[in-house]
Structures are given as structure tokens and as C-alpha cells.
Design a protein around this motif. Structure first.
Motif, PDB file in Angstrom:
ATOM      1  N   MET A   1       0.985  -1.332   0.019  1.00  0.00           N
ATOM      2  CA  MET A   1      -0.290   0.020  -0.505  1.00  0.00           C
ATOM      3  C   MET A   1       1.190   1.283   0.160  1.00  0.00           C
ATOM      4  O   MET A   1       0.716   2.315   0.442  1.00  0.00           O
ATOM      5  CB  MET A   1      -1.175   0.200   1.231  1.00  0.00           C
ATOM      6  CG  MET A   1      -1.851  -1.294   1.355  1.00  0.00           C
ATOM      7  SD  MET A   1      -3.243  -1.500   2.469  1.00  0.00           S
ATOM      8  CE  MET A   1      -2.338  -1.422   4.271  1.00  0.00           C
TER       9      MET A   1
ATOM     10  N   CYS B   1      -2.854  -2.603  -3.061  1.00  0.00           N
ATOM     11  CA  CYS B   1      -4.093  -1.709  -2.653  1.00  0.00           C
ATOM     12  C   CYS B   1      -3.915  -0.660  -2.746  1.00  0.00           C
ATOM     13  O   CYS B   1      -2.756  -0.077  -2.561  1.00  0.00           O
ATOM     14  CB  CYS B   1      -3.988  -2.059  -1.510  1.00  0.00           C
ATOM     15  SG  CYS B   1      -5.877  -2.379  -0.633  1.00  0.00           S
ATOM     16  N   SER B   2      -4.718   0.066  -3.801  1.00  0.00           N
ATOM     17  CA  SER B   2      -5.074   2.064  -3.363  1.00  0.00           C
ATOM     18  C   SER B   2      -4.233   2.571  -4.419  1.00  0.00           C
ATOM     19  O   SER B   2      -4.495   2.967  -5.433  1.00  0.00           O
ATOM     20  CB  SER B   2      -4.892   2.214  -2.018  1.00  0.00           C
ATOM     21  OG  SER B   2      -4.133   3.841  -1.572  1.00  0.00           O
TER      22      SER B   2
ATOM     23  N   THR C   1      -8.464  -1.070  -5.820  1.00  0.00           N
ATOM     24  CA  THR C   1      -8.416   1.277  -5.680  1.00  0.00           C
ATOM     25  C   THR C   1      -9.348   1.155  -6.184  1.00  0.00           C
ATOM     26  O   THR C   1     -10.826   0.431  -6.841  1.00  0.00           O
ATOM     27  CB  THR C   1      -7.337   1.385  -6.806  1.00  0.00           C
ATOM     28  OG1 THR C   1      -7.005   2.687  -6.408  1.00  0.00           O
ATOM     29  CG2 THR C   1      -7.288   1.019  -8.245  1.00  0.00           C
TER      30      THR C   1
ATOM     31  N   SER D   1      -9.097   7.518  -9.067  1.00  0.00           N
ATOM     32  CA  SER D   1      -9.457   8.453  -8.161  1.00  0.00           C
ATOM     33  C   SER D   1      -9.401   9.828  -8.929  1.00  0.00           C
ATOM     34  O   SER D   1      -9.420  10.750  -8.758  1.00  0.00           O
ATOM     35  CB  SER D   1      -7.746   8.634  -8.142  1.00  0.00           C
ATOM     36  OG  SER D   1      -7.037   8.560  -6.498  1.00  0.00           O
TER      37      SER D   1
ATOM     38  N   TYR E   1      -1.941   8.295  -7.492  1.00  0.00           N
ATOM     39  CA  TYR E   1      -3.110   9.214  -7.302  1.00  0.00           C
ATOM     40  C   TYR E   1      -2.986  10.583  -7.163  1.00  0.00           C
ATOM     41  O   TYR E   1      -3.936  10.898  -7.502  1.00  0.00           O
ATOM     42  CB  TYR E   1      -3.402   8.195  -5.432  1.00  0.00           C
ATOM     43  CG  TYR E   1      -3.045   9.140  -4.301  1.00  0.00           C
ATOM     44  CD1 TYR E   1      -3.524   9.884  -3.995  1.00  0.00           C
ATOM     45  CD2 TYR E   1      -1.851   8.957  -4.060  1.00  0.00           C
ATOM     46  CE1 TYR E   1      -2.917  10.673  -2.650  1.00  0.00           C
ATOM     47  CE2 TYR E   1      -1.034   9.393  -3.235  1.00  0.00           C
ATOM     48  CZ  TYR E   1      -1.161  10.723  -2.360  1.00  0.00           C
ATOM     49  OH  TYR E   1      -0.836  10.929  -1.558  1.00  0.00           O
TER      50      TYR E   1
ATOM     51  N   ASP F   1     -11.106  10.367   1.791  1.00  0.00           N
ATOM     52  CA  ASP F   1     -11.099   9.618   2.350  1.00  0.00           C
ATOM     53  C   ASP F   1     -11.629   9.000   3.722  1.00  0.00           C
ATOM     54  O   ASP F   1     -11.524   7.790   3.973  1.00  0.00           O
ATOM     55  CB  ASP F   1      -9.187   9.665   3.292  1.00  0.00           C
ATOM     56  CG  ASP F   1      -8.041   8.919   2.337  1.00  0.00           C
ATOM     57  OD1 ASP F   1      -8.342   8.642   1.333  1.00  0.00           O
ATOM     58  OD2 ASP F   1      -7.112   8.875   2.691  1.00  0.00           O
TER      59      ASP F   1
ATOM     60  N   GLN G   1     -13.937   6.295   0.501  1.00  0.00           N
ATOM     61  CA  GLN G   1     -13.195   4.995  -0.393  1.00  0.00           C
ATOM     62  C   GLN G   1     -13.369   3.701   0.424  1.00  0.00           C
ATOM     63  O   GLN G   1     -13.495   4.309   1.687  1.00  0.00           O
ATOM     64  CB  GLN G   1     -12.063   5.116   0.153  1.00  0.00           C
ATOM     65  CG  GLN G   1     -10.881   6.269  -0.710  1.00  0.00           C
ATOM     66  CD  GLN G   1      -9.485   5.796  -1.909  1.00  0.00           C
ATOM     67  OE1 GLN G   1      -9.641   4.207  -2.128  1.00  0.00           O
ATOM     68  NE2 GLN G   1      -8.942   6.268  -1.064  1.00  0.00           N
TER      69      GLN G   1
ATOM     70  N   MET H   1     -13.274   1.736   2.378  1.00  0.00           N
ATOM     71  CA  MET H   1     -11.696   1.070   2.855  1.00  0.00           C
ATOM     72  C   MET H   1     -11.527  -0.404   2.828  1.00  0.00           C
ATOM     73  O   MET H   1     -10.548  -1.252   2.520  1.00  0.00           O
ATOM     74  CB  MET H   1     -11.193   2.035   4.263  1.00  0.00           C
ATOM     75  CG  MET H   1     -11.027   2.830   3.571  1.00  0.00           C
ATOM     76  SD  MET H   1     -10.138   4.375   4.212  1.00  0.00           S
ATOM     77  CE  MET H   1     -11.524   4.741   5.171  1.00  0.00           C
TER      78      MET H   1
END
Lengths: 327, 327
Positions: free
Chosen positions: B122, B143-144, B156, B159, B189, B273, B290, B292
Motif C-alpha cells: 500500500m 492496494c490503493s 483501488t 481516483s 493517485y 478518504d 473509499q 476501505m
DNA sequence: ACGCTAAGTGAAAACGTTTTCAGATGGTGG
DNA sequence: CCACCATCTGAAAACGTTTTCACTTAGCGT
């Protein structure tokens, strides 16, 4: 997967010699060393920690038990633990119990299974009996929360004195009606902080009202908000609040605003822990700082010493009053 | 330490049988099973995961690479990863790189050493080349943050679209002068969110001024404050701010207050976030959520599937606009 | 020339499991 | 009574290291 045997063959030596080179701790002739190092590079060899662990009966893994990773109080401690552990070749297994006994059991088993060599417990809701029993056979230390009647060594601060200091600070700022937002008094730190609160009030000849004491069951902002909601319904409202955690204090701050009151003019508030967000609250939150990073380092040193059979002593570290805008 | 051999002796069977009972996956006669189970309890036997790991060449350990544990964005993801991993008998090794290549190297080696079976990365500042190289031999998912030209699967959100939605929300609230607080555009991102910002502005015929775009080097409240300080010095000041992280947004919020301005009346602000503190800010922060926890779960599933040789596909999950008091 | 020491090296055992393969046992049908 | 099958069990190998112990060799003093 290339193994030590392959390296030995290529270098024209025995596996014993390769092992000696890898762990560079025995005398091996300079020219065979370069041969072996060449072969290692050539084959891109990396020793299997699985084989090594079995042979040495060591995993170099530490268990860190905490109730929840989302509490920012723990993050700095974890940093301290991790830095210290890595410096001595250990890695850490971060274990969130969520105060769930089943989870806890899983993690305790990692110790019995030899996957972890020791535990640093930061979980106040840990099963004390189980922990004590385990500590007879395995290295365990406690960080922050501890058990007064257990032989498990710990590193912590003097919570009672810290609470006393926080409340005294409020009193010296002119407050007489001071509320307490406490967590569950199952936890030692909660009992100690309440004691500190009461002693400070008594020492200054101030009355303690039961209705000024709020107990939250978990660590959650919302409960800080709930507390304020309750307190503002009272006929005799407090003019200041001591929250045993910044998390409650920040929730309280928010709720006070919602009621159109000002901090610190209408209600002053002081928290505990100096979490990173306490500086970002509006107004900035007065609080008690714990040396979190240091606590992490020390508890890591302690557990590794204990693993290596070195006796360790519990430590009580200094706290610090941080005066900011909320008081 | 009691081992399988001791249990076998006490139960009067062979170690093979004990092993079968422990892993209850073969047929063993009912009465020998009870004998063995009795002996296990009697001796308080727990199998050594060290021996098992060597024999099976599996460690059941997952590496989770993240820049810093103190960023609350990661905590929910980690919860998802951990829950999912535990459910399938895996444990996770949480690794903070601190964007330090030396740390990173240590953790990568855990993979080469077979201590860990796979990595969930991440860390946006991870060494892409090294990661790609490693991914040829070992299971890795991202991830992300991810890399567009790498074959490493990822989970992900979109974005760019999320940023577009956030900025559009500001525009629809009547704002025309919108600033962007972005992070380092080394990170994908950050580039995507800037694109979203620019596209939304263009789509509504609004000008983009270079001086309205602030770049923070790290993820720190202070940089959100710095950004506001700079923006308020401009002749042509923005009336709204889109911050690519709640952390910046919360710092910005604070600094706006310090300048005696009101949110959202004087300046509106939206973050990204939905970290836990975004709800505790004053006023509560509008933001992009997100999923998460779900991202954590999915990336854990992905890596475990990959370890077991199952092909996995990258996933792009939905985001959500959360309108609160700051806009 | 001989013994002695020191330095370097290798063979093999050990760490605690899982798993393969073959053997033992008992029941069943012819 | 035999052959056969199904079911259960055990001996032994294997996983990849580290480490002990004994051996070889070279160097040295006598």
C-alpha cells in the motif's frame, strides 16, 4: 528454489562452510569466503528462514497485542517497538484483539506454537488470568496497561499523578466544578485516573458530584459527545471537563460547539495522551503527554531481554502537562 | 517442550497418527482418535509451527507494506486485511517503510527468505522496479496505489472520477475559484486526482490558476496549514478548496479558523478518504469515502488466491461523495 | 624427523513436523 | 478356506538449515 546445498556445490565446499559464511561468525579462510560469496551472488541465494527457525528454535517474531489499531494512541508506541525490534533482527506481528476473546486465543496460540517468541501486551481488556498463566512459560511484558498483582513486568506512566496534575491545572485556572469523562473502570488506568481526579479535588477542598462522572464503555468519539450531552442537561453544570483520553475530549469539544458554547470560556477541557489529532482540534486541546515512542522502545527492549534470559525491571516513565487553547 | 513424539508415545501410536489427528483431515479410527486427543490434552501439546512450516514450505504469513501506520487512512484497510487473513489461517506482518529504502529492503528480504508468502503493498513510495522484479517470482498485489504499466494486480478506486465528483460538488455549490491541495505528483493517485480536478474545472468552463495548486511533500497536517497560509496571501483568493487527503483538509480547516474566516461561508472545503477524524472536525468535513474495509478484504483474498496459484483480476471499487458541513 | 598446535573444513546429526508407501488387520463373498 | 478389498496404522524420508566433532593440513619448535 536454490538452497544452501546448491551454493556449496557451486563453490566446491561443504554446506557447513556456506552456513559459516552466511552467518559470518566463524573463521573461514579469506579465499574460500570470496568463493562462497561469489556463488551466493551467482545463484541469488537467500537462506530459508524456515529451515533456520527450526534448527535454532527461534522465530525472531514478537507479538504485539492491542485492542484496536485505529486508536492513534498506539501508533507512536508501535513505531518505537518496531524500530527497536528491527534493530535487533526481530519483526513484529501486530495483533488486534478487538477485545474479542476468540481473537485473543488465536494470538496466544501463536506463542504456544513457537511462531512468536514473546508478547508485548497493550490490551487493557486482555484476559489477565490467561496472561499470567502464559507468563510462567513464555516471555511477556505489558505496556501502558498493567496488572498490579501480577509478576509480569511493565512500562507505563503514573496515571494517578498525571490525572492529578491535569485536574490541578483546571483548578488553578479557576475552575471548581469539574467533570470527569472516564472509561470503563475495569481498566486499571481508568481507576487510577479517577483516583487522581478525586485526590486533586479533595486536596483543593472541592466537592465531587457523582453526576459529574461519566463512564464510557468503549473508546469512541461518540461517547465523548454523549458525555457532554448528559452533562449539559444537569442543573448544576460543570465548567470544566477532564477526559481520560483525547478521543473523548475531541468528541466532547465537538458536542460543546454544537450546543453553541465556547471552549474554554464556557467550558474548559483537558484530554489525555496527546494523540496527533489533539493539535488539530479547534481549539487545540490541552492534554497529558505520555512518552509513547519511548514506551514502545523500552517495552521492546524488555521483551527481547526477557527472551534472552536477562532479568528486566518494570519502569514508570514521566508524563508531561501540555497546556494549549482548550484550558 | 513437548513434541509430537511424546504424544505418540503416551497414546501408544505413531507420530503419523498424531499428526493425522492434529490436522483432522484423514480417517483415523474413532477410538484411537480419542486416545490421541486425550494424550494431547494430558501433555498440553501444541504443535510447533516451526517444524510444520519447514515441512510444508509454508509460513502462513503475509506482508503488508505501508508508508506509515499513523495515517488513519490505512487502519480500516488493515482491519479488512487482518479479518480476511485470519479467517483463512494467515497472519499479517505489518511493515512500515517510512518511505525508507533500507526498511523496504529488509521487508522484501522476508519474502526471499520464505518468511512471508506474499506482499500486499500500500506504499505509494515503494520502489516500483524492485516490486516488479520481485513480482515475477513471488505473489504480490497492490492496494490503493498501483502502477499502470505493471502486471501486478491491484484493488483501488477511480481516483480521477472521485476527484471530478468532489470538485463538481464544489462547483455546484456555487464556487468558481477552487484551489487544490495535492500531494507529491510522483504518486499516481496525486496525478489522477489532479486530472479529475482539472477536468471538472474545464467541464464547467472555469479557469485553472497555477497559484491555486499547492503541492505537499508528505502527508502531514502542517502541510494543509501551510497551503492555506499561501492561498490566503494571494490577491485572487479561492473560495473553495479540494484537498486530496482529509489530513490536509483538517489542517486547512484549522488554519482557516486561525485567520478568523468561516467554513463554509468564507471558504468551503472538501477532503478525501473519510478518515475517522473527518467527522470530528469543526465543522464536519465533506469528503470522498473509499470502501476501505472492503479494499482490505479484497486485497487479502487476492493475495491468498495468488499464493494458491489462482489467477486474480484487478478491481476498481466505487467511491462515494459524503456531504457534510464544510461545503 | 618428529610431535604439537592452530586454523580451516566437512560429514553427519539434529530441529519437529507432514506425507508417502507399504503393511497389518478384519470382514466379506465365493 | 481362500482371495480380496477396505480401513487403519507405522516406518521412514523429507523439508533447509546450524552446529558439533573429528579430521586434515600447514607451520613451528625441538
Amino acid at each position: 528454489m536454490v538452497k544452501i546445498h546448491d551454493v556449496a556445490k557451486l563453490a566446491g565446499v561443504s554446506v557447513a562452510t556456506v552456513s559459516r559464511v552466511v552467518n559470518n561468525n566463524e573463521r573461514v579462510a579469506e579465499n574460500t569466503r570470496v568463493k562462497v560469496e561469489w556463488a551466493i551472488r551467482e545463484l541469488n541465494y537467500a537462506p530459508s528462514v524456515l529451515g533456520r527457525n527450526l534448527r535454532t528454535s527461534k522465530s525472531n517474531l514478537l507479538l504485539v497485542l492491542l485492542p484496536s489499531i485505529s486508536n492513534p494512541f498506539y501508533t507512536e508506541i508501535i513505531n518505537g517497538i518496531e524500530d527497536t525490534a528491527i534493530a535487533r533482527g526481530y519483526n513484529i506481528l501486530l495483533c488486534e484483539t478487538d477485545s474479542n476473546p476468540k481473537r485473543e486465543a488465536i494470538y496466544f496460540n501463536l506463542l504456544r506454537n513457537r511462531l512468536a517468541e514473546g508478547i508485548i501486551s497493550m490490551d487493557p481488556s486482555v484476559n489477565k488470568n490467561k496472561l499470567n498463566e502464559l507468563s510462567e512459560s513464555y516471555p511477556i511484558v505489558q505496556c501502558s496497561e498493567y496488572d498490579t498483582e501480577s509478576p509480569i513486568p511493565y512500562v507505563t506512566i503514573d496515571s494517578e499523578q498525571a490525572a492529578y496534575d491535569a485536574v490541578t491545572h483546571l483548578i488553578e485556572s479557576g475552575h471548581q466544578k469539574i467533570a470527569l469523562i472516564n472509561s470503563d473502570e475495569r481498566f486499571l488506568y481508568a481507576r487510577q485516573r479517577r483516583n487522581g481526579y478525586e485526590k486533586a479535588m479533595e486536596a483543593h477542598g472541592l466537592p465531587i458530584k457523582g453526576e459529574w462522572i461519566y463512564h464510557a464503555e468503549q473508546l469512541d468519539f461518540k461517547l465523548g459527545q454523549n458525555a457532554i450531552r448528559k452533562l449539559l442537561q444537569l442543573d448544576d453544570q460543570p465548567t470544566a471537563v477532564f477526559a481520560v483520553s483525547d478521543v473523548y475530549a475531541i468528541g466532547a469539544l465537538k458536542e460543546i460547539h454544537r450546543h453553541g458554547k465556547k471552549v474554554p470560556e464556557d467550558i474548559a477541557i483537558i484530554g489525555f495522551d496527546k494523540i496527533i489529532f489533539s493539535d488539530m482540534a479547534f481549539p487545540t486541546l490541552s492534554t497529558i503527554a505520555q512518552p509513547m515512542y519511548e514506551m514502545g522502545c523500552i517495552s521492546a527492549e524488555m521483551i527481547m531481554d526477557k527472551i534472552n534470559g536477562i532479568a528486566v525491571k518494570s519502569r514508570v516513565l514521566d508524563h508531561q502537562l501540555i497546556c494549549r487553547d482548550s484550558t
